[in-house]
Design a protein around this motif. Structure first.
Motif, PDB file in Angstrom:
ATOM      1  N   TYR A  29      -9.572  13.413   0.583  1.00 22.91           N
ATOM      2  CA  TYR A  29      -9.826  12.681  -0.651  1.00 22.91           C
ATOM      3  C   TYR A  29     -11.317  12.705  -0.983  1.00 22.91           C
ATOM      4  CZ  TYR A  29     -10.510   8.660  -3.707  1.00 22.91           C
ATOM      5  OH  TYR A  29     -10.886   7.843  -4.732  1.00 22.91           O
ATOM      6  N   TRP A  67      -8.144  13.232  13.350  1.00 20.53           N
ATOM      7  CA  TRP A  67      -7.832  11.939  12.735  1.00 20.53           C
ATOM      8  C   TRP A  67      -8.924  10.955  13.105  1.00 20.53           C
ATOM      9  CZ3 TRP A  67      -4.301  10.874   9.135  1.00 20.53           C
ATOM     10  CH2 TRP A  67      -3.288  11.837   8.915  1.00 20.53           C
TER      11      TRP A  67
ATOM     12  N   ASP B  26       1.680  12.009   6.783  1.00 19.11           N
ATOM     13  CA  ASP B  26       0.624  11.053   7.108  1.00 19.11           C
ATOM     14  C   ASP B  26      -0.621  11.329   6.279  1.00 19.11           C
ATOM     15  OD1 ASP B  26       2.229   9.871   8.871  1.00 19.11           O
ATOM     16  OD2 ASP B  26       1.256  10.635  10.692  1.00 19.11           O
ATOM     17  N   GLU B  27      -0.952  12.629   6.169  1.00 23.02           N
ATOM     18  CA  GLU B  27      -2.195  12.965   5.486  1.00 23.02           C
ATOM     19  C   GLU B  27      -2.103  12.620   4.002  1.00 23.02           C
ATOM     20  OE1 GLU B  27      -3.659  16.913   6.146  1.00 23.02           O
ATOM     21  OE2 GLU B  27      -5.658  16.286   5.498  1.00 23.02           O
ATOM     22  N   SER B  30      -2.336   8.927   3.627  1.00 21.79           N
ATOM     23  CA  SER B  30      -3.697   8.467   3.842  1.00 21.79           C
ATOM     24  C   SER B  30      -4.556   8.744   2.608  1.00 21.79           C
ATOM     25  CB  SER B  30      -4.275   9.158   5.074  1.00 21.79           C
ATOM     26  OG  SER B  30      -5.586   9.588   4.860  1.00 21.79           O
ATOM     27  N   HIS B  31      -4.329   9.923   2.005  1.00 19.79           N
ATOM     28  CA  HIS B  31      -5.073  10.292   0.799  1.00 19.79           C
ATOM     29  C   HIS B  31      -4.818   9.275  -0.309  1.00 19.79           C
ATOM     30  CE1 HIS B  31      -6.603  13.195  -2.295  1.00 19.79           C
ATOM     31  NE2 HIS B  31      -5.817  12.443  -3.057  1.00 19.79           N
ATOM     32  N   GLN B  33      -3.716   6.268  -0.099  1.00 19.80           N
ATOM     33  CA  GLN B  33      -4.236   4.956   0.278  1.00 19.80           C
ATOM     34  C   GLN B  33      -5.734   4.857  -0.051  1.00 19.80           C
ATOM     35  OE1 GLN B  33      -1.880   2.709   1.509  1.00 19.80           O
ATOM     36  NE2 GLN B  33      -3.560   1.454   0.734  1.00 19.80           N
ATOM     37  N   LEU B  34      -6.471   5.912   0.321  1.00 19.79           N
ATOM     38  CA  LEU B  34      -7.914   5.924   0.067  1.00 19.79           C
ATOM     39  C   LEU B  34      -8.197   5.844  -1.428  1.00 19.79           C
ATOM     40  CD1 LEU B  34      -8.966   8.659   2.633  1.00 19.79           C
ATOM     41  CD2 LEU B  34      -9.719   6.285   2.668  1.00 19.79           C
ATOM     42  N   HIS B  35      -7.395   6.614  -2.186  1.00 15.77           N
ATOM     43  CA  HIS B  35      -7.591   6.637  -3.635  1.00 15.77           C
ATOM     44  C   HIS B  35      -7.285   5.272  -4.252  1.00 15.77           C
ATOM     45  CE1 HIS B  35      -7.263   9.432  -7.389  1.00 15.77           C
ATOM     46  NE2 HIS B  35      -8.138   8.446  -7.545  1.00 15.77           N
ATOM     47  N   ASP B  37      -7.417   2.383  -2.791  1.00 16.09           N
ATOM     48  CA  ASP B  37      -8.504   1.477  -2.424  1.00 16.09           C
ATOM     49  C   ASP B  37      -9.667   1.609  -3.401  1.00 16.09           C
ATOM     50  OD1 ASP B  37      -7.051   0.639  -0.335  1.00 16.09           O
ATOM     51  OD2 ASP B  37      -8.234   1.628   1.228  1.00 16.09           O
ATOM     52  N   ASP B  38     -10.026   2.870  -3.664  1.00 19.76           N
ATOM     53  CA  ASP B  38     -11.143   3.134  -4.570  1.00 19.76           C
ATOM     54  C   ASP B  38     -10.884   2.542  -5.946  1.00 19.76           C
ATOM     55  OD1 ASP B  38     -12.989   4.313  -3.052  1.00 19.76           O
ATOM     56  OD2 ASP B  38     -12.897   6.307  -3.999  1.00 19.76           O
ATOM     57  N   ARG B  41     -11.087  -1.117  -6.061  1.00 16.26           N
ATOM     58  CA  ARG B  41     -12.496  -1.511  -6.040  1.00 16.26           C
ATOM     59  C   ARG B  41     -13.107  -1.353  -7.439  1.00 16.26           C
ATOM     60  NH1 ARG B  41     -14.924   1.777  -1.670  1.00 16.26           N
ATOM     61  NH2 ARG B  41     -12.774   1.694  -0.999  1.00 16.26           N
ATOM     62  N   LYS B  56      -3.126  11.628 -10.108  1.00 16.09           N
ATOM     63  CA  LYS B  56      -4.257  12.514  -9.811  1.00 16.09           C
ATOM     64  C   LYS B  56      -3.919  13.558  -8.734  1.00 16.09           C
ATOM     65  CE  LYS B  56      -8.455  13.403 -10.947  1.00 16.09           C
ATOM     66  NZ  LYS B  56      -8.317  14.804 -10.981  1.00 16.09           N
ATOM     67  N   ILE B  57      -3.079  13.143  -7.803  1.00 12.29           N
ATOM     68  CA  ILE B  57      -2.790  14.097  -6.718  1.00 12.29           C
ATOM     69  C   ILE B  57      -1.871  15.214  -7.193  1.00 12.29           C
ATOM     70  CG2 ILE B  57      -0.733  13.046  -5.685  1.00 12.29           C
ATOM     71  CD1 ILE B  57      -2.063  13.504  -2.953  1.00 12.29           C
TER      72      ILE B  57
END
Lengths: 114, 635
Positions: A29, A67, B26-27, B30-31, B33-35, B37-38, B41, B56-57
């Protein structure tokens, strides 16, 4: 946002390597965001397209993945440039510069025919 | 390198699919989730944040699919599928499978059998350390120039009046050894025929004389005991003999106590000191079995005894060397040419035409030294006797394989007709034609592989049968029978694999293309019809090829049989009925030669046997080039 720029796969791979060189270990990301920002938001990419490229680079040994945990405590897969990756980046940068130089000369309106 | 690395990782990915799948999910999670969060914020509501991130993905499924394809090897997965399917479909028609596999097994088996003989006779390297470093010396001279007492092997160089020989004077061996900057070892050898008396029975054994450093230079190991060294080859040394693994097994049953045993060779007591490594048959002509190896220093005495007088030293030693790393054949030749010519000077004769002036011996044109790779040992016999015959047989068995191919292709074509409905349905459901053709090719290659496996079994006894048939014409001298191992090494297995694959594609492609060229509308409207026009053209073509090739083979075989019959009917000038030959070897041949009285006594005893009409003896049996035979006539 600016108009959509169609980017070639190879270019995206080169951008990824360059990003990892500048930023150090980073997750997918982060890489995607960084590429968009660096282009001044003129590049719009589907973030998903980055992952097959990361996988390819990893299989070829140019980057390694592990990871880890992000700043805000999220699990994420971090990518890092390997030594082979650094070499590859240098080589590809050189060849890309050459290509652009040729194209620039070719397309410049006042280019001599010599 | 990188490509291979990526390939291996993907191969690994194919084997660990579930784990890779998990990691992929998982990846992506995780991607996202990060997005999210951003976005949160940045002030979005959590629903909106999630929506934006997913937008977006892009297509998650497309990404996953792309990664799956990259993680694993899609073509490998498809191939595995095809193989499973092919197995099922072949199992459903056991009759077809059996006939096809059997024809192919015969075709491929015959080819493998002949190739394994070609491999053993023409291609295989000596089973020694680094055979590529070995160099074999020869020399060439004008036909009129000839050394006295030259060993019988010489090859006329095509298109010139020169000939080549590998026989050297023993002095040349010494000189080479003393002056060879590019060689780490120089050694010599020559064939010998012996009467070996071990444990009370005498037999004729072929072997060789070899210089003391032969075993070290050749790089052959010992299976038991020790091998000859330079000290064993000194004029006054204790006489020793090294035996081959084959002879050790045959004569001594592999008994370790054979080492140190004293056996008599031509009535001469000698100590067996060791056994060479299994499979090693020295570097002499391919059909010369080397069962015993004696020091070269003993050669003059053996020759003197056999001929009952002293003969001059002959040009009969073959010389080989082992090159130091980096040295080339040409360097070696140049460094020794002068040395060789020095040993030849004054030891040559010139044949002159009657009446022509005699040539001054000092002005005889000297022979020239040559170097060839020595990794296969002496080669003249392979070329002169075996090469042509083997290639001829290879050609014949290739025809057999072609017939088998045409046969199976026809079977496949018929099968394709029967499966039209199946193909039509699959095409209608959206399968690509390429995919179906590939599927059919997998089927035919699988069939050919099964044929190849069965063919290896045929080849196993086929090669032995071929050697036993002795299709190589008469043998000038020597043990008379080609005794070689035909191991299934990588070359033979590679050959079989290549032939099976090529066969599979060869007979599978045309029928596969033909049976998938379907007009779907017609297919479903009218149902499967009888054979169309163009299809039968292909089928007919196959049939014509098959019949034509079979006819060629049949005529060839017929001519061969006819020749054999003619040979059999040939009038040899005596009555061949009820004639029996046997050979005798006299023990203690040199101490007490087989005299006429003994032979007469033997003949009398034989003639006294019931059913024997008369008996006689001869040094050379009729129609046989080997000497020392008795004949009896039995009625």
């Amino acid at each position: 946002m600016g108009e959509k720029t169609d980017i070639l796969q190879g270019t995206l791979a080169l951008m990824t390597l360059k990003t990892l060189e500048t930023m150090g270990p980073l997750h997918g990301y982060g890489i995607a965001r960084r590429i968009e920002q660096t282009s001044g938001d003129r590049l719009v990419i589907n973030y998903g397209t980055l992952y097959p490229i990361l996988l390819k680079l990893e299989q070829e040994g140019y980057i390694s993945a592990e990871w880890g945990v992000s700043d805000n405590n999220r699990k994420a897969k971090y990518y890092e440039l390997t030594r082979a990756g650094r070499k590859q980046l240098a080589a590809e940068t050189r060849s890309w510069e050459e290509t652009t130089a040729i194209m620039a000369r070719f397309l410049s309106p006042s280019g001599d025919q010599s | 390198m990188r490509l291979i690395r990526a390939f291996l990782i993907r191969l690994g990915g194919w084997l660990r699919q579930s784990r890779r799948e998990q990691e992929l999910n998982d990846e992506i999670d995780s991607h996202l989730q990060l997005h999210v969060d951003d976005n949160v914020r940045a002030g979005m509501s959590s629903d909106e944040a999630r929506r934006q991130a997913v937008l977006k993905i892009g297509s998650v499924e497309a990404t996953k699919e792309a990664m799956r394809d990259r993680q694993s090897l899609p073509w490998l997965e498809h191939l595995a599928q095809d193989v499973r399917y092919a197995f099922r479909s072949l199992r459903k028609s056991p009759g077809f499978t059996f006939v096809a596999v059997l024809s192919l097994a015969l075709g491929i088996g015959a080819n493998t059998a002949v190739f394994s003989v070609v491999n053993a006779v023409l291609l295989q390297m000596l089973p020694v350390k680094n055979p590529g470093q070995l160099v074999l010396f020869n020399w060439s001279a004008e036909e009129s120039v000839e050394p006295p007492y030259l060993s019988p092997w010489r090859t006329r160089d095509p298109g010139s009046n020169r000939y080549t020989s590998t026989g050297f004077l023993p002095a040349a061996l010494e000189a080479f050894r003393a002056n060879s900057p590019t060689l780490s070892d120089v050694f010599g050898f020559q064939p010998g025929n012996f009467y070996v008396n071990a444990e009370g029975s005498t037999e004729n054994v072929s072997g060789q004389f070899a210089s003391g450093d032969y075993c070290r230079g050749m790089g052959v190991g010992a299976a038991a005991g020790r091998l000859m060294t330079a000290d064993d080859d000194l004029p006054g040394a204790e006489p020793v003999v090294v035996i081959s693994y084959r002879y050790w097994q045959r004569r001594f049953g592999g008994d370790p106590r054979a080492i140190g045993k004293v056996i008599e060779i031509n009535d001469w007591p000698m100590t067996v000191i060791g056994v060479t490594a299994p499979g090693f048959n020295a570097a002499l002509q391919v059909d010369w079995v080397v069962d015993v190896t004696l020091p070269l220093a003993l050669h003059p005495r053996f020759v003197a005894v056999e001929h009952l007088y002293q003969i001059p030293i002959s040009w009969s030693v073959s010389i080989m060397g082992r090159m130091k790393p980096g040295a080339t054949l040409e360097q070696t030749r140049m460094s020794l040419e002068g040395v060789f010519q020095e040993t030849a000077r004054g030891r040559l004769e010139v044949k002159t035409l009657p009446g022509a002036p005699a040539i001054d011996p000092a002005k005889v044109p000297l022979p020239q030294l040559g170097t060839v790779p020595g990794g296969q040992g002496l080669y003249e016999r392979r070329r002169s006797t075996y090469e042509h015959t083997l290639f001829l047989i290879m050609g014949i068995v290739t025809l057999v394989l072609l017939v088998a191919c045409a046969n199976v292709a026809n079977l496949f074509l018929a099968r394709g007709t029967a499966r039209r409905r199946e193909f039509a349905v699959r095409l209608a459901l959206g399968a690509g034609r390429a995919r179906i053709v590939r599927q059919l090719l997998v089927e035919s290659v699988l069939l050919a592989s099964l044929g190849g496996l069965a063919g290896l079994l045929f080849a196993w006894w086929g090669a032995q049968a071929l050697l036993a048939l002795r299709p190589f014409g008469s043998v000038a001298f020597g043990a008379g029978m080609l005794q070689i191992d035909t191991p299934l090494d990588w070359r033979v297995l590679g050959f079989t694999t290549a032939v099976a694959l090529a066969t599979g594609i060869f007979f599978g492609l045309a029928p596969a293309l033909r049976s998938t060229r379907l007009n779907l509308t017609e297919e479903f409207q009218g149902g499967p019809r009888s054979l169309g026009g163009s299809r039968s053209t292909l089928a007919h073509a196959m049939m014509v090829v098959q019949v034509a090739l079979s006819l060629v083979l049949l005529v060839g075989a017929g001519l061969l049989v006819r020749t054999l019959r003619n040979l059999h009917r040939f009038d040899v000038g005596f009555n061949r009925e009820s004639l029996l030959f046997f050979e005798t070897y006299a023990p203690n041949r040199w101490r007490a030669p087989l005299n006429v009285a003994t032979l007469d006594a033997i003949c009398e005893r034989i003639a006294a046997l019931p059913g024997v009409r008369s008996a006689t003896y001869a040094m050379h049996a009729v129609l046989n080039r080997k000497g020392g035979s008795n004949q009896g006539e039995i009625r």
